[in-house]
Design a protein around this motif. Structure first.
Motif, mmCIF file in Angstrom:
data_model
loop_
_atom_site.group_PDB
_atom_site.id
_atom_site.type_symbol
_atom_site.label_atom_id
_atom_site.label_comp_id
_atom_site.label_asym_id
_atom_site.label_seq_id
_atom_site.Cartn_x
_atom_site.Cartn_y
_atom_site.Cartn_z
ATOM 1 N N LEU A 62 0.840 -1.198 0.000
ATOM 2 C CA LEU A 62 0.000 0.000 0.000
ATOM 3 C C LEU A 62 0.872 1.244 0.000
ATOM 4 C CD1 LEU A 62 -2.935 1.105 0.427
ATOM 5 C CD2 LEU A 62 -2.478 0.978 2.884
ATOM 6 N N TYR A 63 1.991 1.164 0.750
ATOM 7 C CA TYR A 63 2.832 2.352 0.950
ATOM 8 C C TYR A 63 4.207 1.903 1.384
ATOM 9 C CZ TYR A 63 4.561 6.574 3.312
ATOM 10 O OH TYR A 63 5.315 7.638 3.708
ATOM 11 N N GLU A 64 5.235 2.530 0.820
ATOM 12 C CA GLU A 64 6.586 2.300 1.348
ATOM 13 C C GLU A 64 7.136 3.611 1.869
ATOM 14 O OE1 GLU A 64 9.440 0.025 -0.878
ATOM 15 O OE2 GLU A 64 10.961 0.403 0.683
ATOM 16 N N GLY A 65 7.399 3.668 3.171
ATOM 17 C CA GLY A 65 7.943 4.876 3.781
ATOM 18 C C GLY A 65 9.433 4.725 4.027
ATOM 19 N N LYS A 66 9.963 5.599 4.864
ATOM 20 C CA LYS A 66 11.403 5.605 5.124
ATOM 21 C C LYS A 66 11.816 4.440 6.015
ATOM 22 C CE LYS A 66 11.151 9.995 6.552
ATOM 23 N NZ LYS A 66 9.783 10.427 6.172
ATOM 24 N N ALA A 67 10.926 4.022 6.901
ATOM 25 C CA ALA A 67 11.295 2.983 7.867
ATOM 26 C C ALA A 67 10.386 1.754 7.854
ATOM 27 C CB ALA A 67 11.313 3.573 9.275
ATOM 28 N N LYS A 68 9.254 1.869 7.159
ATOM 29 C CA LYS A 68 8.319 0.737 7.140
ATOM 30 C C LYS A 68 7.635 0.604 5.782
ATOM 31 C CE LYS A 68 5.968 2.056 10.908
ATOM 32 N NZ LYS A 68 6.790 3.212 11.302
ATOM 33 N N LYS A 69 7.149 -0.620 5.542
ATOM 34 C CA LYS A 69 6.265 -0.851 4.399
ATOM 35 C C LYS A 69 4.911 -1.228 4.967
ATOM 36 C CE LYS A 69 9.731 -2.790 1.283
ATOM 37 N NZ LYS A 69 10.217 -4.039 0.672
ATOM 38 N N THR A 100 -4.223 1.214 21.176
ATOM 39 C CA THR A 100 -3.202 1.264 20.128
ATOM 40 C C THR A 100 -3.661 0.465 18.901
ATOM 41 O OG1 THR A 100 -1.883 -0.737 20.480
ATOM 42 C CG2 THR A 100 -1.517 1.078 22.037
ATOM 43 N N HIS A 101 -2.954 0.684 17.805
ATOM 44 C CA HIS A 101 -3.330 0.009 16.543
ATOM 45 C C HIS A 101 -2.882 -1.450 16.498
ATOM 46 C CE1 HIS A 101 0.601 0.791 14.021
ATOM 47 N NE2 HIS A 101 0.869 0.270 15.195
ATOM 48 N N LEU A 102 -2.027 -1.862 17.459
ATOM 49 C CA LEU A 102 -1.430 -3.202 17.369
ATOM 50 C C LEU A 102 -2.467 -4.305 17.622
ATOM 51 C CD1 LEU A 102 1.210 -4.851 17.024
ATOM 52 C CD2 LEU A 102 1.470 -4.754 19.507
ATOM 53 N N VAL A 143 -1.877 -4.612 12.135
ATOM 54 C CA VAL A 143 -2.381 -3.397 12.805
ATOM 55 C C VAL A 143 -3.735 -2.987 12.244
ATOM 56 C CG1 VAL A 143 -0.025 -2.563 13.256
ATOM 57 C CG2 VAL A 143 -1.231 -1.761 11.204
ATOM 58 N N ARG A 144 -4.439 -2.180 13.005
ATOM 59 C CA ARG A 144 -5.700 -1.608 12.507
ATOM 60 C C ARG A 144 -5.399 -0.639 11.373
ATOM 61 N NH1 ARG A 144 -9.960 -1.941 16.332
ATOM 62 N NH2 ARG A 144 -9.127 -2.686 18.297
ATOM 63 N N ASN A 145 -6.215 -0.672 10.346
ATOM 64 C CA ASN A 145 -6.083 0.268 9.233
ATOM 65 C C ASN A 145 -6.729 1.587 9.643
ATOM 66 O OD1 ASN A 145 -5.905 1.565 6.817
ATOM 67 N ND2 ASN A 145 -7.256 0.161 5.696
ATOM 68 N N LEU A 146 -5.919 2.586 9.897
ATOM 69 C CA LEU A 146 -6.431 3.861 10.405
ATOM 70 C C LEU A 146 -6.208 4.988 9.412
ATOM 71 C CD1 LEU A 146 -4.923 3.624 14.009
ATOM 72 C CD2 LEU A 146 -7.254 3.038 13.334
ATOM 73 N N LYS A 147 -6.983 6.050 9.607
ATOM 74 C CA LYS A 147 -6.737 7.284 8.847
ATOM 75 C C LYS A 147 -5.821 8.118 9.747
ATOM 76 C CE LYS A 147 -9.388 10.635 6.202
ATOM 77 N NZ LYS A 147 -8.889 11.899 6.720
ATOM 78 N N LEU A 176 4.915 10.794 18.567
ATOM 79 C CA LEU A 176 3.773 9.875 18.451
ATOM 80 C C LEU A 176 2.949 10.222 17.228
ATOM 81 C CD1 LEU A 176 2.506 10.124 22.158
ATOM 82 C CD2 LEU A 176 3.916 8.284 21.201
ATOM 83 N N GLU A 177 2.290 9.197 16.678
ATOM 84 C CA GLU A 177 1.293 9.430 15.624
ATOM 85 C C GLU A 177 -0.001 8.763 16.052
ATOM 86 O OE1 GLU A 177 2.449 8.662 11.562
ATOM 87 O OE2 GLU A 177 4.520 9.215 12.015
ATOM 88 N N PHE A 178 -1.091 9.389 15.679
ATOM 89 C CA PHE A 178 -2.409 8.848 16.001
ATOM 90 C C PHE A 178 -3.235 8.734 14.727
ATOM 91 C CE2 PHE A 178 -0.825 10.916 19.804
ATOM 92 C CZ PHE A 178 -1.128 10.009 20.808
HETATM 93 P P1 ADP Z 1 7.315 7.782 6.769
HETATM 94 O O1 ADP Z 1 5.985 7.742 6.099
HETATM 95 O O2 ADP Z 1 7.482 9.016 7.610
HETATM 96 O O3 ADP Z 1 8.467 7.559 5.859
HETATM 97 P P2 ADP Z 1 7.347 5.041 7.807
HETATM 98 O O4 ADP Z 1 8.353 4.513 6.863
HETATM 99 O O5 ADP Z 1 7.437 4.619 9.223
HETATM 100 O O6 ADP Z 1 7.319 6.638 7.870
HETATM 101 O O7 ADP Z 1 5.952 4.673 7.181
HETATM 102 C C1 ADP Z 1 4.881 4.222 7.899
HETATM 103 C C2 ADP Z 1 3.663 5.003 7.477
HETATM 104 O O8 ADP Z 1 2.514 4.315 7.915
HETATM 105 C C3 ADP Z 1 3.603 6.389 8.101
HETATM 106 O O9 ADP Z 1 3.250 7.340 7.123
HETATM 107 C C4 ADP Z 1 2.518 6.273 9.156
HETATM 108 O O10 ADP Z 1 1.812 7.475 9.340
HETATM 109 C C5 ADP Z 1 1.631 5.199 8.572
HETATM 110 N N1 ADP Z 1 0.912 4.403 9.570
HETATM 111 C C6 ADP Z 1 1.371 3.966 10.762
HETATM 112 N N2 ADP Z 1 0.446 3.235 11.413
HETATM 113 C C7 ADP Z 1 -0.635 3.168 10.586
HETATM 114 C C8 ADP Z 1 -1.926 2.559 10.695
HETATM 115 N N3 ADP Z 1 -2.282 1.855 11.770
HETATM 116 N N4 ADP Z 1 -2.795 2.712 9.655
HETATM 117 C C9 ADP Z 1 -2.447 3.435 8.568
HETATM 118 N N5 ADP Z 1 -1.244 4.035 8.409
HETATM 119 C C10 ADP Z 1 -0.344 3.902 9.404
#
Ligand code: ADP
Ligand code: UDP
Length: 239
Positions: free
Chosen positions: A7-14, A68-70, A81-85, A179-181
């Motif tokens: 769905l998304y690839e960020g800097k530290a997580k996919k 928490t989303h876990l 995790v829960r799919n959150l906005k 923190l992120e919510f």
């Molecule tokens: P970044 O987007 O800053 O590069 P990451 O590589 O950690 O950071 O990517 C994780 C992304 O997933 C972040 O944008 C974060 O806001 C989003 N995220 C974290 N938890 C959830 C969740 N439960 N539901 C939807 N998106 C989430």
């Protein structure tokens, strides 16, 4: 649970979709970035360490009444995790001045703050995550109502009290953290993302040795050893 497309690839997580639209899989990567990704690095095993540390902290927070989303730890580096906005606000809580606070306001590094400071940053990489106030957040419609900003501050402070105490018992000063919510389909707010040495600053209680991502930011070396030390300390059975 079936893992579906990325769905998304960020800097530290996919983030991956699953066969349940309400759930996502978060996979922790070994990449390290700092200064809005101007500095990039890689540390074999870092993702698995952060996945373990974050899971422990999220479970501990749940036990203390924080939603928490876990949902489940799937393996070494994947969480269900829960799919959150995600609310596009980084909530930073500080107990000791360091990093951008010292640079912006000229407060001496290491100053213990007279109260825990809660700050909002607009989560926008193109703008470099600028510091914002409540009115900026409302102007940008980052939340639906002013009450939500108060809720974020309240949660930030509550989580700080729980975590500060938890880490102090393990010989770590909780200097600051981010923190992120996010909200579920009913608008309920959950703690999301991760809590790890990537997103917190930890100093050893006795020596003030840095045991977090500042080792990477400042090129001090020993990044993995520091993250392993954090995991070791939180794995000890302490009342
Ligand atoms: P970044 O987007 O800053 O590069 P990451 O590589 O950690 O950071 O990517 C994780 C992304 O997933 C972040 O944008 C974060 O806001 C989003 N995220 C974290 N938890 C959830 C969740 N439960 N539901 C939807 N998106 C989430
Ligand atoms: N932080 C984070 N992600 C960010 C910015 C900050 O996790 O995009 C964390 C950082 O690890 C520290 C706290 O938030 O624990 C405060 O960071 P600061 O504003 O001092 O930022 P920096 O010095 O990294 O620019």
């Amino acid at each position: 649970m079936q893992q579906k497309e990325l769905l998304y690839e960020g800097k530290a997580k996919k983030l991956y979709k699953t066969d349940d639209e309400n759930l996502l899989i978060a996979e922790f990567k070994d990449d390290l970035t700092a200064f809005n990704a101007l500095k990039k690095g890689f540390e074999e095993g870092k993702g698995a360490l952060n996945a373990k540390i974050s899971a422990k902290i999220f479970k501990m927070l749940e036990e203390n009444g924080i939603k928490t989303h876990l949902v489940e730890v799937l393996d070494d580096r994947r969480h269900l995790v829960r799919n959150l906005k995600i609310i596009p606000i980084e909530v930073v809580v500080r107990n000791i001045a360091t990093g951008s606070l010292t640079k912006r306001l000229g407060i001496k590094d290491g100053t213990v703050l007279p109260f825990s400071l809660v700050e909002f940053y607009y989560k926008d990489d193109d703008l470099g995550d600028p510091l914002i106030n409540d009115e900026h957040a409302l102007l940008l419609e980052l939340v639906e109502h002013e009450n939500e900003l108060e809720e974020l501050k309240r949660l930030g402070r509550e989580i700080n009290v729980i975590m500060k105490n938890y880490f102090a018992k393990r010989g770590l000063k909780l200097v600051d953290f981010k923190l992120e919510f996010g909200k579920d389909s009913e608008g309920k707010i959950y703690l999301a993302d991760e809590i790890s040495p990537d997103s917190c600053r930890f100093w050893d209680m006795e020596t003030n040795e840095k045991l977090d991502k500042d080792r990477f930011r400042e090129g001090l070396g020993g990044v993995k050893v520091a993250y392993e030390e954090v995991l070791k300390r939180i794995s000890e059975d302490i009342k």
